[in-house]
Design a protein around this motif. Structure first.
Motif: not given
Length: 441
Positions: A21-24, A1-4, A28-30, A423-425
Motif C-alpha cells: 500500500g505504501r508503494r502504491l 485510483m482508489k484501491i481497497v 498516487g493511488h488512494d 491501472f487504466r482509467e
C-alpha cells in the motif's frame, strides 16, 4: 485510483499489504486497507487509510489453542468457520462501506470470497493475493497432507484440487452468508473455482513469495497468475534496538541463534518450552528467544543463563542478519525474512502452510531435517542446531539470500497489475452490475 485491500489475520498477514500500500500510495493511488482494528495503528502510521473489518484472529487463536496443538487442518478449519459465520453479516456491511468509490479490490486469505463478491456486486476488478501456493499444479505438492517426498505430477494435481475442494466445503457456510447479504447468486457446491472466477475464467492471482523459494509452475496461466517475490515490510532503519540486546549480540565469538514462534499457541506450552530451552543449552549456542503469543510459557522464560536473551519481539529485518540460524514455526513471512538474511532455518510447524514451507526449505537445502514438533526431543533439536551450521547448509542459505535480495517483489507486483490493465482509467471489469444497495444490508 482508489484501491481497497482486504486482509484478515495477524500482523504478519497485514504487514505485507501495508508495504504494498505504501508503494502504491507513492504512485498516487488512494489506499484503504480493510482489516481488524488490531492493525489500525500499523496502517495509519504508514500513511494509509484503515477501514474496520471485524475480526480478531489473536483472540480466536487464544481460544482454540487446543485445536492448533492438534494441528489437524480440518479441526482448525471447522473452528475458524464457526467463528467466521458470526462475523459474516458485518463483513458484508463493512466491506460494502469500505469499497464505496473503489476502482480495484485486492483480497487475501479469508477475505478472498468477500473481496471477489464485493467486486462482482460493484462491477470492478478483483485480484486475489496469497503467500502460499494454492493453485493446483503437477509440479508442486498440495499444502496438505504434509509433503515428505516428491510424488508423480498427476497425483500432485489431483490432490491439489481435492484439498481445495475440502477447504471450500469447510468454509462454504460463511461464504454463503456473504453472498446472501450482498444479494448475489450462491456459488455451486464445487466452490468459486467452477464459476467465472475459476482457473480458466476471469481470475487474477498474485503470489507474494520469491521464485527462488518456489518457482512458478509451467502449468499455471502466466497471463492470470504471477509469482512476484516477497512484499517485505522493513523496520530496521526506524527501529531503535534496546542497548542490552545490542550488547548481547555483540558479545561472544560467534553470532547467536534465533528462536521464536510468532503468533502460534499450544496447549502444552510448558512442556514445549522446556524442550526448547534444554535444546539451546545442550547445543552450546547463545540464543535470542522471542517470547511470542503463547507457544512458549512465559513463566519459564526467566533464566540466570547469560547465553540466552529473552525479548518480546524484534523486527526480523533488523535481527536476522545479526544471527546465524533461525528456529521458528514456518510462517511464510518468517521463512522469507530468514531466507533473505541468508541463514539456515529449522522449522517446527504448527498449522496450515507451515508444513509445506518446512518441506520446501528442506528441498532447497537450508532446513537440515524435517522435524516433528509433537515428537521433538531436546537432544534431537540440539543435534539439528549443530548440523545446520555445517558448510553445506550455510552455503545454500547464503546463495538463497543473495537471490532474494536481488528481487523487488512489490515493484514486480505493481508492474504485473499494470500489465493486467488494473491501472487504466477504465480497468477490465469483472462483471457489469447495477450498484444497488445489497439486499441483506
Amino acid at each position: 485510483m482508489k484501491i481497497v485491500i482486504i486482509t484478515i489475520g495477524t500482523q504478519g498477514d497485514a504487514r505485507p499489504f501495508v508495504a504494498l500500500g505504501r508503494r502504491l500510495k507513492e504512485k498516487g493511488h488512494d489506499i484503504v486497507i480493510a482489516t481488524s482494528d488490531n492493525h489500525k495503528e500499523l496502517i495509519e502510521t504508514s500513511g494509509l487509510t484503515h477501514a474496520p473489518l471485524r475480526s480478531d484472529f489473536a483472540e480466536l487463536m487464544a481460544k482454540e489453542h487446543a485445536a492448533l496443538d492438534e494441528g489437524h487442518p480440518f479441526t482448525i478449519g471447522k473452528k475458524v468457520s464457526q467463528v467466521m459465520t458470526t462475523w459474516m453479516p458485518l463483513w458484508a456491511q463493512q466491506g460494502w462501506e469500505a469499497t464505496e468509490g473503489a476502482d480495484l479490490i485486492i483480497g487475501s486469505g479469508s477475505g478472498t470470497v468477500l473481496g471477489a463478491s464485493l467486486s462482482e456486486k460493484r462491477g470492478i476488478p478483483f485480484v486475489q493475493t496469497q503467500f502460499m501456493p494454492l493453485t493446483p499444479s503437477k509440479e508442486i505438492p498440495p499444502l496438505w497432507p504434509s509433503p515428505k517426498k516428491r510424488m508423480p505430477g498427476i497425483v500432485n494435481f489431483l490432490l491439489g484440487h481435492l484439498v481445495r475442494l475440502i477447504v471450500w466445503r469447510v468454509l462454504a457456510n460463511p461464504a454463503s452468508i456473504i453472498r446472501k447479504e450482498l444479494g448475489l447468486e450462491q456459488f455451486s457446491w464445487m466452490g468459486p473455482w467452477s464459476s467465472e472466477y475459476g482457473d480458466s475464467g476471469n481470475r487474477y492471482i498474485l503470489y507474494a513469495y520469491s521464485r527462488y523459494l518456489l518457482p512458478q509452475p509451467s502449468d499455471w496461466r502466466s497471463d492470470r497468475i504471477a509469482v512476484t517475490g516477497n512484499w517485505f515490510y522493513d523496520q530496521a532503519d526506524a527501529w531503535i534496538a534496546p542497548a542490552d540486546l545490542v550488547a548481547f549480540l555483540e558479545s561472544g565469538n560467534d553470532k547467536p541463534i534465533y528462536v521464536g514462534f510468532g503468533s502460534m499457541r499450544t496447549g502444552r506450552s510448558e512442556e514445549f518450552t522446556r524442550k526448547i530451552l534444554d535444546a539451546i543449552r545442550k547445543s552450546g549456542r547463545r540464543a535470542v528467544v522471542a517470547t511470542g503469543w503463547g507457544a512458549l510459557a512465559k513463566n519459564q522464560l526467566v533464566s540466570a543463563d547469560e547465553r540466552i536473551f529473552f525479548v518480546d519481539s524484534v523486527p526480523h529485518d533488523w535481527l536476522f542478519p545479526r544471527v546465524s540460524l533461525a528456529v521458528h514455526h514456518g510462517g511464510a513471512g518468517t521463512v522469507a525474512a530468514a531466507a533473505r538474511a541468508g541463514i539456515p532455518q529449522i522449522l517446527l510447524p504448527f498449522v496450515a502452510d507451515q508444513f509445506f514451507w518446512r518441506w520446501r526449505m528442506h528441498e532447497i537445502g537450508i532446513n537440515p531435517v524435517m522435524l516433528d514438533r509433537k515428537t521433538l526431543t531436546s537432544e534431537q533439536l540440539a543435534d539439528v542446531i549443530h548440523m545446520a551450521q555445517g558448510s553445506r547448509f550455510l552455503k545454500a542459505a547464503k546463495i538463497l539470500g543473495e537471490e532474494i535480495r536481488s528481487e523487488d517483489g512489490i515493484q514486480a507486483a505493481i508492474d504485473t497489475l499494470d500489465k493486467w490493465g488494473m491501472f487504466r482509467e477504465t480497468p477490465v471489469k469483472t462483471k457489469e452490475k447495477k450498484q444497488a444497495e445489497p439486499a441483506g444490508l
